[in-house]
Scaffold this motif. Structure first.
Motif, PDB file in Angstrom:
ATOM      1  N   PRO A  28       0.838  -1.210   0.000  1.00  0.00           N
ATOM      2  CA  PRO A  28       0.000   0.000   0.000  1.00  0.00           C
ATOM      3  C   PRO A  28       0.870   1.255   0.000  1.00  0.00           C
ATOM      4  CG  PRO A  28      -0.029  -1.077   2.160  1.00  0.00           C
ATOM      5  CD  PRO A  28       0.638  -2.027   1.224  1.00  0.00           C
ATOM      6  N   GLY A  29       0.384   2.251  -0.676  1.00  0.00           N
ATOM      7  CA  GLY A  29       1.125   3.500  -0.787  1.00  0.00           C
ATOM      8  C   GLY A  29       2.035   3.558  -1.999  1.00  0.00           C
ATOM      9  N   LEU A  30       2.105   2.458  -2.739  1.00  0.00           N
ATOM     10  CA  LEU A  30       2.948   2.404  -3.933  1.00  0.00           C
ATOM     11  C   LEU A  30       2.065   2.582  -5.159  1.00  0.00           C
ATOM     12  CD1 LEU A  30       5.942   1.941  -4.633  1.00  0.00           C
ATOM     13  CD2 LEU A  30       5.410  -0.481  -4.945  1.00  0.00           C
ATOM     14  N   GLY A  31       2.268   3.664  -5.916  1.00  0.00           N
ATOM     15  CA  GLY A  31       1.441   3.955  -7.072  1.00  0.00           C
ATOM     16  C   GLY A  31       1.722   3.035  -8.247  1.00  0.00           C
ATOM     17  N   GLY A  32       0.867   3.138  -9.259  1.00  0.00           N
ATOM     18  CA  GLY A  32       1.009   2.289 -10.435  1.00  0.00           C
ATOM     19  C   GLY A  32       2.316   2.516 -11.171  1.00  0.00           C
ATOM     20  N   ASP A  33       2.678   3.771 -11.375  1.00  0.00           N
ATOM     21  CA  ASP A  33       3.933   4.063 -12.070  1.00  0.00           C
ATOM     22  C   ASP A  33       5.133   3.552 -11.284  1.00  0.00           C
ATOM     23  OD1 ASP A  33       2.565   5.250 -14.093  1.00  0.00           O
ATOM     24  OD2 ASP A  33       3.084   7.317 -13.560  1.00  0.00           O
ATOM     25  N   ALA A  34       5.062   3.680  -9.965  1.00  0.00           N
ATOM     26  CA  ALA A  34       6.162   3.197  -9.132  1.00  0.00           C
ATOM     27  C   ALA A  34       6.286   1.681  -9.214  1.00  0.00           C
ATOM     28  CB  ALA A  34       5.963   3.637  -7.688  1.00  0.00           C
ATOM     29  N   ARG A  35       5.141   0.990  -9.260  1.00  0.00           N
ATOM     30  CA  ARG A  35       5.167  -0.474  -9.383  1.00  0.00           C
ATOM     31  C   ARG A  35       5.833  -0.899 -10.692  1.00  0.00           C
ATOM     32  NH1 ARG A  35       1.413  -3.127  -5.937  1.00  0.00           N
ATOM     33  NH2 ARG A  35       0.205  -1.647  -4.700  1.00  0.00           N
ATOM     34  N   LEU A  36       5.421  -0.252 -11.788  1.00  0.00           N
ATOM     35  CA  LEU A  36       6.015  -0.583 -13.080  1.00  0.00           C
ATOM     36  C   LEU A  36       7.514  -0.282 -13.098  1.00  0.00           C
ATOM     37  CD1 LEU A  36       3.225   0.753 -15.481  1.00  0.00           C
ATOM     38  CD2 LEU A  36       3.917  -1.630 -15.192  1.00  0.00           C
ATOM     39  N   THR A  37       7.880   0.849 -12.521  1.00  0.00           N
ATOM     40  CA  THR A  37       9.298   1.230 -12.495  1.00  0.00           C
ATOM     41  C   THR A  37      10.119   0.215 -11.721  1.00  0.00           C
ATOM     42  OG1 THR A  37       8.713   3.579 -12.625  1.00  0.00           O
ATOM     43  CG2 THR A  37      10.916   3.036 -11.824  1.00  0.00           C
ATOM     44  N   LEU A  38       9.613  -0.205 -10.551  1.00  0.00           N
ATOM     45  CA  LEU A  38      10.358  -1.178  -9.755  1.00  0.00           C
ATOM     46  C   LEU A  38      10.469  -2.517 -10.476  1.00  0.00           C
ATOM     47  CD1 LEU A  38       9.026  -0.522  -6.137  1.00  0.00           C
ATOM     48  CD2 LEU A  38      11.288  -0.018  -7.051  1.00  0.00           C
ATOM     49  N   ALA A  39       9.421  -2.915 -11.173  1.00  0.00           N
ATOM     50  CA  ALA A  39       9.473  -4.181 -11.911  1.00  0.00           C
ATOM     51  C   ALA A  39      10.524  -4.120 -13.023  1.00  0.00           C
ATOM     52  CB  ALA A  39       8.095  -4.506 -12.480  1.00  0.00           C
ATOM     53  N   VAL A  40      10.510  -3.037 -13.781  1.00  0.00           N
ATOM     54  CA  VAL A  40      11.482  -2.884 -14.872  1.00  0.00           C
ATOM     55  C   VAL A  40      12.896  -2.777 -14.302  1.00  0.00           C
ATOM     56  CG1 VAL A  40      12.248  -1.336 -16.719  1.00  0.00           C
ATOM     57  CG2 VAL A  40       9.817  -1.854 -16.449  1.00  0.00           C
ATOM     58  N   PHE A  41      13.039  -2.034 -13.238  1.00  0.00           N
ATOM     59  CA  PHE A  41      14.348  -1.846 -12.600  1.00  0.00           C
ATOM     60  C   PHE A  41      14.897  -3.184 -12.099  1.00  0.00           C
ATOM     61  CE2 PHE A  41      16.987  -0.496  -8.928  1.00  0.00           C
ATOM     62  CZ  PHE A  41      17.838   0.383  -9.575  1.00  0.00           C
ATOM     63  N   ALA A  42      14.047  -3.986 -11.468  1.00  0.00           N
ATOM     64  CA  ALA A  42      14.478  -5.287 -10.949  1.00  0.00           C
ATOM     65  C   ALA A  42      14.876  -6.228 -12.079  1.00  0.00           C
ATOM     66  CB  ALA A  42      13.356  -5.911 -10.111  1.00  0.00           C
ATOM     67  N   LEU A  43      14.088  -6.249 -13.150  1.00  0.00           N
ATOM     68  CA  LEU A  43      14.419  -7.122 -14.284  1.00  0.00           C
ATOM     69  C   LEU A  43      15.719  -6.691 -14.955  1.00  0.00           C
ATOM     70  CD1 LEU A  43      10.863  -7.577 -15.872  1.00  0.00           C
ATOM     71  CD2 LEU A  43      12.272  -9.353 -14.803  1.00  0.00           C
ATOM     72  N   ALA A  44      15.902  -5.378 -15.111  1.00  0.00           N
ATOM     73  CA  ALA A  44      17.136  -4.891 -15.738  1.00  0.00           C
ATOM     74  C   ALA A  44      18.349  -5.237 -14.889  1.00  0.00           C
ATOM     75  CB  ALA A  44      17.049  -3.381 -15.954  1.00  0.00           C
ATOM     76  N   THR A  45      18.237  -5.054 -13.576  1.00  0.00           N
ATOM     77  CA  THR A  45      19.360  -5.371 -12.684  1.00  0.00           C
ATOM     78  C   THR A  45      19.679  -6.861 -12.723  1.00  0.00           C
ATOM     79  OG1 THR A  45      18.729  -3.540 -11.221  1.00  0.00           O
ATOM     80  CG2 THR A  45      20.205  -5.214 -10.319  1.00  0.00           C
ATOM     81  N   CYS A  46      18.637  -7.679 -12.727  1.00  0.00           N
ATOM     82  CA  CYS A  46      18.831  -9.131 -12.816  1.00  0.00           C
ATOM     83  C   CYS A  46      19.530  -9.500 -14.117  1.00  0.00           C
ATOM     84  CB  CYS A  46      17.487  -9.837 -12.715  1.00  0.00           C
ATOM     85  SG  CYS A  46      17.567 -11.629 -12.960  1.00  0.00           S
ATOM     86  N   ALA A  47      19.121  -8.873 -15.220  1.00  0.00           N
ATOM     87  CA  ALA A  47      19.742  -9.159 -16.516  1.00  0.00           C
ATOM     88  C   ALA A  47      21.199  -8.700 -16.555  1.00  0.00           C
ATOM     89  CB  ALA A  47      18.945  -8.475 -17.627  1.00  0.00           C
ATOM     90  N   TRP A  48      21.479  -7.552 -15.942  1.00  0.00           N
ATOM     91  CA  TRP A  48      22.870  -7.076 -15.891  1.00  0.00           C
ATOM     92  C   TRP A  48      23.749  -8.042 -15.115  1.00  0.00           C
ATOM     93  CZ3 TRP A  48      20.946  -1.532 -14.563  1.00  0.00           C
ATOM     94  CH2 TRP A  48      20.804  -0.789 -15.745  1.00  0.00           C
ATOM     95  N   ILE A  49      23.200  -8.600 -14.041  1.00  0.00           N
ATOM     96  CA  ILE A  49      23.996  -9.464 -13.175  1.00  0.00           C
ATOM     97  C   ILE A  49      24.136 -10.870 -13.751  1.00  0.00           C
ATOM     98  CG2 ILE A  49      24.050 -10.592 -10.906  1.00  0.00           C
ATOM     99  CD1 ILE A  49      22.635  -8.141  -9.773  1.00  0.00           C
ATOM    100  N   GLY A  50      23.024 -11.438 -14.209  1.00  0.00           N
ATOM    101  CA  GLY A  50      23.002 -12.869 -14.471  1.00  0.00           C
ATOM    102  C   GLY A  50      22.933 -13.315 -15.906  1.00  0.00           C
TER     103      GLY A  50
END
Length: 472
Positions: A28-50
């Protein structure tokens, strides 16, 4: 097989996190744009690492995903390519191509090194010469390529003293990496940091201010590292013997002249480079932006009458993939800041810790980050937005925190694959060089030393230079 299992496990964790973010009732308290940003950010970081996928391709994909989903506008995505810092780096590479073509760097190195009479003098004079190259050549990989012929010439002169050659092979990339913090153009990560600070706090760090803050740290860390390399790579008997290197000996192994009077091209290039650096350093007096100064210098360096390199040849040396990576990660930083995702990520962190402890944790994490993210720019893209947001919540000056994180992330010496300069000097056909155990031995000593030095500057030196520890 274990690596594939680790990659699969990491991917499962990230995909699970993304699935949780999609459910509106969670977090709660996390907006839609923030959710999308965190998802993209997490996937990009995972791809950079692994994954072995190119870092630039991943960053462009992340920027495109944020644009298509409406988190950022297309103007924001494409506008980052027109950022003044990107133009500064392009023009700096054109200037560097002109310098490399004339051979000025080799002549300057020969002048300094020929004055050495002992092993320790040779080590520190070489260090001083490498620090100076930060003003002439942007990016650490470019400086490593420029310094390699100088190292090969020294290696041939010292061929009968193998341990000294191995020491120099380790010294060159070590100093190149640590001295990059001297200038704004020293690494692409610096430009990402400046962009994140501008978007998050509205504070712009120009070339002169970065020079004031970074150059003392670069000099101190480089010479401290030189001593560490010398003591961990050579024995007392190796250091006791005298050294006598003349410019004529270096000339025997160099294709370009390192002695005699300067040629007309060398004189013009030296005057141009000196003028550009002087204008960069005196920006508060004339108010001409560094990117404009660099553009003027690049136009002159490639001009038919006064230049020393053709523009199309100089542009071939520009790392366009790095520029696209920077632009895309700048857009990701904008999304993290504007969507509120960065603030949410750090909202659960304790904010009552002492500022010195906060900075110490930031520096330790940034120093160790190269073990996970090999790209220096990727490390800053991931860490700096979070560090800035956490610093604001903890009452720490975000400029001090971002600078400390970026400076600490410059340490990447543990493995040959940790940085391009380290990999370049690790395998040189026909020349003795260092083994992975030499890197591990040096890292065990140098990592805590450089981390402590960055913390010392953040707590005691930078406040005297106008960057207080606490958020003003």
């Amino acid at each position: 097989m274990s690596l594939n299992l680790r990659q699969a496990a990491t991917l499962c964790v990230v995909l699970s996190l993304c699935a949780l973010l999609v459910v509106p009732g969670n977090f709660p308290g996390l907006g839609g744009d923030a959710r999308l940003t965190l998802a993209v950010f997490a996937l990009a970081t995972c791809a950079w690492i692994g994954t072995p996928i190119d870092d630039t391709y991943i960053a462009l994909g992340a920027g495109l995903a944020l644009t298509v989903t409406g988190v950022i506008s297309s103007e924001t995505l494409f506008g980052t390519l027109g950022d003044s810092t990107v133009w500064l780096l392009i023009c700096a590479f054109v200037l560097a191509a002109a310098v490399a073509r004339t051979g000025l760097a080799g002549r300057a190195a020969a002048f300094l090194v020929s004055g050495a009479r002992s092993v320790r003098q040779l080590t520190h004079l070489t260090t001083a010469a490498l620090v100076v190259t930060a003003f002439a050549v942007p990016a650490t990989s470019g400086r490593a390529a420029l310094a390699l012929p100088v190292f090969l010439a020294l290696a041939k002169v010292l061929a009968d003293r193998k341990r000294l050659v191995v020491m120099l092979a380790l010294l060159f990339p070590t100093v190149i990496l640590l001295s990059a913090v001297a200038t704004l153009i020293g690494a692409g990560a610096h430009l990402i940091t400046v962009s994140v600070l501008w978007e998050a706090t509205g504070e712009r760090i120009d070339f002169t201010r970065w020079l004031l803050l970074g150059l003392p740290l670069a000099v101190a860390s480089s010479h401290l590292a030189a001593e560490a390399v010398l003591l961990t790579t050579t024995r007392r008997a190796d250091r006791r013997g005298p050294v006598r290197i003349t410019a004529e000996q270096i000339q025997e192994h160099s294709e370009q002249p390192v002695t005699g009077p300067l040629s007309t091209e060398e004189t013009r290039c030296a005057l141009l480079l000196g003028t550009v650096v002087a204008l960069w350093c005196s920006e508060p007096l004339h108010r001409v932006p560094p990117a404009v100064v660099a553009l003027i210098g690049a136009v002159v360096a490639a001009s038919p009458a006064l230049g020393t390199v053709r523009l199309k040849d100089a542009l071939k040396t520009v790392p366009w993939a790095l520029l696209l990576f920077m632009a895309a990660t700048m857009a990701m930083g904008v999304a993290l800041a504007d969507s509120g995702a960065a603030r949410w990520l750090v909202s659960g962190l304790p904010v009552t810790v002492p500022p010195a402890l906060f900075l110490a944790v930031v520096i330790v994490l940034s120093t160790a980050a190269h073990l996970v993210l090999q790209s220096r720019s990727a490390r800053s893209s991931v860490l700096v937005p979070l560090v800035v947001a956490a610093a604001v919540g903890a009452g720490v000056n975000p400029v001090a925190a971002a600078l400390a994180s970026t400076a600490a992330a410059g340490f990447c010496h543990t493995l040959p694959a940790s940085a391009k300069p380290v990999a370049l000097f690790a395998e040189i056909p026909g020349t003795p060089t260092y083994a992975p155990r030499d890197l591990l031995r040096l890292s065990a000593v140098l990592a805590p030393l450089t981390a402590a030095l960055v913390l010392l500057f953040a707590l005691a030196v930078w406040p005297l230079l106008g960057v207080p520890l606490l958020d003003p």
